[in-house]
Design a protein around this motif. Sequence first.
Motif, short mmCIF file in Angstrom:
data_model
loop_
_atom_site.label_atom_id
_atom_site.label_comp_id
_atom_site.label_asym_id
_atom_site.label_seq_id
_atom_site.Cartn_x
_atom_site.Cartn_y
_atom_site.Cartn_z
N ILE A 149 5.08 -0.50 11.14
CA ILE A 149 5.20 -0.07 9.74
C ILE A 149 3.92 0.64 9.30
O ILE A 149 3.97 1.69 8.65
N LEU A 150 2.76 0.08 9.65
CA LEU A 150 1.49 0.71 9.28
C LEU A 150 1.35 2.10 9.92
O LEU A 150 0.92 3.05 9.27
N ASP A 151 1.71 2.21 11.18
CA ASP A 151 1.63 3.50 11.87
C ASP A 151 2.55 4.53 11.22
O ASP A 151 2.18 5.69 11.03
N ALA A 152 3.76 4.09 10.89
CA ALA A 152 4.72 4.99 10.25
C ALA A 152 4.22 5.43 8.88
O ALA A 152 4.30 6.61 8.51
N ALA A 153 3.68 4.48 8.12
CA ALA A 153 3.16 4.80 6.79
C ALA A 153 1.99 5.78 6.88
O ALA A 153 1.92 6.74 6.10
N ARG A 154 1.09 5.54 7.81
CA ARG A 154 -0.06 6.44 7.96
C ARG A 154 0.41 7.86 8.26
O ARG A 154 -0.04 8.83 7.63
N ASP A 155 1.32 8.00 9.21
CA ASP A 155 1.81 9.33 9.57
C ASP A 155 2.46 10.04 8.38
O ASP A 155 2.21 11.22 8.13
#
Length: 209
Positions: free
Chosen positions: A23-29
């Motif tokens: 979720i964090l990786d997706a949000a950052r992108d």
Amino acid sequence: MTVKRSYSSAKRDAQARATRRSILDAARDLFVTTGYTATTIQAIAERAGVAVQTVYAVFGNKRELLRQLIESTIAGADEPVEMTNRPEAQAVAAEPDPRRRAELDAALARSIMERVAPILRVTAEAAASDPELAAMMHAVKMARREEMVTAAAMLAGADGLRTTQEEAEATLYVLYSPHVADMLIGDYGWSPERYEKWLSRMLLQSVIQ
């Protein structure tokens, strides 16, 4: 039975960490490419491959997701880590040579800046029209200011600081600022390597004895 329960718990914990990381990786992108305001929880969930309810269950809301993203990005780990507990920071504090201590600290600051700067740029733009987000970012800024106490102590070494504790903390607050890095790298076209060398010199000239 105890071993089985322990194994199942460890497996669930690992799955929960993996979900949070996705979720964090997706949000950052999405925050960086689309912007904070335009990015929806639905879009984050779809990019992460989880249900929308899962995002809310883990983070509560988009602002909290952003806050935790900033913290984990600064730490360079899934969970926030105190500055003094980071191996890189411990290496700085343990280094007896002032010049080498400045070099190690500048390298650490650069690595943090490169990770977090894109997210902070997006956040600053969104905070201009979102009072609650602006308040959250003010709290993040105050926490960063508090970290300068630890940073100054870490750089002091056996010989102490070149200036007063208060001035050292204020100087580090400015030198470590992502805005300063943005001005030098973005406006002046400096490479990250040149920025790191400059920061090392500034630490020696103004903070480290």
